[in-house]
Design a protein around this motif. Sequence first.
Motif, short mmCIF file in Angstrom:
data_model
loop_
_atom_site.label_atom_id
_atom_site.label_comp_id
_atom_site.label_asym_id
_atom_site.label_seq_id
_atom_site.Cartn_x
_atom_site.Cartn_y
_atom_site.Cartn_z
N TYR A 176 0.77 -1.26 -0.01
CA TYR A 176 0.03 0.05 -0.07
C TYR A 176 0.91 1.42 0.04
CZ TYR A 176 -3.28 -3.55 1.28
OH TYR A 176 -3.91 -4.90 0.99
N GLY A 177 2.21 1.20 0.45
CA GLY A 177 2.99 2.35 0.27
C GLY A 177 2.42 3.49 1.34
N ASP A 178 2.09 4.51 0.38
CA ASP A 178 1.44 5.74 1.06
C ASP A 178 -0.09 5.57 1.22
OD1 ASP A 178 2.01 8.15 -1.55
OD2 ASP A 178 0.87 6.04 -1.45
N ALA A 179 -0.65 4.76 1.11
CA ALA A 179 -2.26 4.54 1.01
C ALA A 179 -2.77 5.16 2.26
CB ALA A 179 -2.40 3.07 1.28
N ALA A 180 -2.08 5.34 3.45
CA ALA A 180 -2.49 6.01 4.69
C ALA A 180 -3.10 7.48 4.33
CB ALA A 180 -1.79 5.78 5.70
N SER A 181 -2.42 7.97 3.31
CA SER A 181 -2.57 9.32 3.11
C SER A 181 -3.89 9.68 2.31
CB SER A 181 -1.49 10.17 2.40
OG SER A 181 -1.24 9.40 1.19
N ASP A 182 -4.41 8.63 1.51
CA ASP A 182 -5.53 8.58 0.87
C ASP A 182 -6.80 8.51 1.56
OD1 ASP A 182 -7.61 8.15 -0.96
OD2 ASP A 182 -6.57 6.39 -2.11
N ASN A 183 -7.61 9.80 1.56
CA ASN A 183 -8.43 9.87 2.34
C ASN A 183 -9.75 9.18 2.10
OD1 ASN A 183 -7.51 12.17 3.81
ND2 ASN A 183 -8.12 13.51 2.32
N HIS A 184 -9.70 8.25 1.00
CA HIS A 184 -10.73 7.41 0.54
C HIS A 184 -10.76 5.99 0.87
CE1 HIS A 184 -12.77 10.82 -1.22
NE2 HIS A 184 -11.83 10.98 -1.94
N SER A 185 -9.35 5.67 1.37
CA SER A 185 -9.15 4.32 1.48
C SER A 185 -9.81 3.73 2.93
CB SER A 185 -7.60 4.31 1.63
OG SER A 185 -7.02 4.47 0.45
N PRO A 186 -10.21 2.41 2.89
CA PRO A 186 -10.89 2.12 4.35
C PRO A 186 -9.41 1.43 5.08
CG PRO A 186 -11.00 0.57 2.40
CD PRO A 186 -10.54 1.61 1.81
N ALA A 187 -9.82 0.97 6.14
CA ALA A 187 -8.73 0.56 7.02
C ALA A 187 -7.96 -0.70 6.11
CB ALA A 187 -9.35 -0.11 8.26
N ARG A 188 -6.83 -0.71 6.40
CA ARG A 188 -5.84 -1.99 5.69
C ARG A 188 -6.35 -3.43 6.01
NH1 ARG A 188 0.05 0.57 6.01
NH2 ARG A 188 -0.24 2.58 4.95
N PRO A 189 -6.46 -4.23 5.39
CA PRO A 189 -7.01 -5.59 5.50
C PRO A 189 -5.60 -6.28 6.25
CG PRO A 189 -6.15 -5.38 3.26
CD PRO A 189 -6.14 -4.15 3.87
N THR A 190 -5.99 -7.37 6.96
CA THR A 190 -5.15 -7.98 7.85
C THR A 190 -4.57 -9.27 7.24
OG1 THR A 190 -6.92 -9.35 8.99
CG2 THR A 190 -6.27 -7.17 10.07
N LYS A 191 -5.38 -9.45 6.25
CA LYS A 191 -4.68 -10.86 5.76
C LYS A 191 -4.20 -10.78 4.16
CE LYS A 191 -7.32 -13.85 8.25
NZ LYS A 191 -8.25 -14.97 8.76
N PRO A 192 -3.16 -9.96 3.68
CA PRO A 192 -2.59 -9.88 2.34
C PRO A 192 -2.30 -11.21 2.05
CG PRO A 192 -1.12 -8.91 3.65
CD PRO A 192 -2.39 -9.37 4.68
N VAL A 193 -1.90 -11.46 0.77
CA VAL A 193 -1.60 -12.91 0.30
C VAL A 193 -0.20 -12.59 -0.54
CG1 VAL A 193 -1.98 -15.01 -1.00
CG2 VAL A 193 -3.87 -13.75 0.07
N THR A 194 0.85 -13.46 -0.20
CA THR A 194 2.01 -13.41 -0.93
C THR A 194 2.32 -14.90 -1.65
OG1 THR A 194 2.97 -11.75 0.66
CG2 THR A 194 4.62 -13.03 -0.85
N TRP A 195 2.55 -14.69 -3.10
CA TRP A 195 2.88 -16.00 -3.76
C TRP A 195 4.34 -15.88 -3.91
CZ3 TRP A 195 -1.90 -13.48 -4.73
CH2 TRP A 195 -3.12 -14.42 -4.65
N ARG A 196 4.98 -17.05 -3.76
CA ARG A 196 6.56 -17.13 -3.91
C ARG A 196 7.07 -18.19 -4.95
NH1 ARG A 196 9.45 -14.61 0.21
NH2 ARG A 196 8.38 -13.61 1.72
N ALA A 197 7.95 -17.89 -5.50
CA ALA A 197 8.81 -18.95 -6.58
C ALA A 197 9.83 -19.15 -5.65
CB ALA A 197 8.85 -18.44 -7.83
N ASP A 198 10.11 -20.27 -4.88
CA ASP A 198 11.19 -20.62 -4.01
C ASP A 198 11.10 -19.38 -3.14
OD1 ASP A 198 11.66 -23.25 -5.30
OD2 ASP A 198 13.21 -22.22 -6.50
N ASP A 199 12.16 -18.80 -2.85
CA ASP A 199 12.52 -17.84 -1.96
C ASP A 199 12.05 -16.32 -2.57
OD1 ASP A 199 13.15 -19.57 -0.06
OD2 ASP A 199 15.35 -19.45 -0.45
N GLU A 200 11.69 -16.17 -3.94
CA GLU A 200 11.41 -15.10 -4.30
C GLU A 200 9.86 -14.53 -4.41
OE1 GLU A 200 11.95 -12.74 -8.75
OE2 GLU A 200 12.34 -14.93 -8.69
#
Length: 235
Positions: A176-200
Amino acid sequence: MFGKKKVDPPVVPVRWDTAGGFVVGEVVRPSAFRKKGLVGRRAVRMPVTLDGERYFAAAAFVEQRDLEVRSYELHDATEAGKSLLCTVEPASGGRGGEHYQVRDQAGRELGLVFRTPAAKRAVQHGWWLRQPGHPDVVARYHWAKGSTKEIAARGADATVRGAGSLVGSVVDSVLYGDAASDNHSPARPTKPVTWRADDEVALTAGHTQGIKLYVPQASWLDRRLAFALAVLRQD
């Protein structure tokens, strides 16, 4: 003039291979306080800022080829939907679970999108990718390593769960980077998902303005394959 209704700027299509995050859906501009949202054709869309406001410009139109099965065509939005980017259709011969073949406009295979069998979803996210020449792109839960007994023990350990929250907050900051400065953004979710290829890290997913946002991270990951995963995951 005071009281004059602001006219939305034209939201023109963007190139599908433009770097950055994308969403899938009809929302061109999310609804906000005293402002009705804008919608358009179902498409892979990319965030753009026009006149200081966030919009989602079409990059690839999504058409379902068969109402009975998950089968799709993605068309280049900058070509008015007349240029085929890829097809997504069920493949045969899988080892349990669903999997889908993604092909380019010439019929060449770009890769496969798999749906994890239900028995494995306790340790691995429901959808993952396979792109030829690269390791499988999988989102395994942070504690899902080792034997089943070891996984169960770690999953029950409160310390590990606390570490997971820390990892989640770090991924949030990447997404989200600087999403906190976006007045229209809701609270950040607690469960983002990360897909990895081995360690990348290859692909991440979270939310922006209440819409699921995908961010390809690996330079080698074919964006059309990521589009296919997002389309299948949405339905």
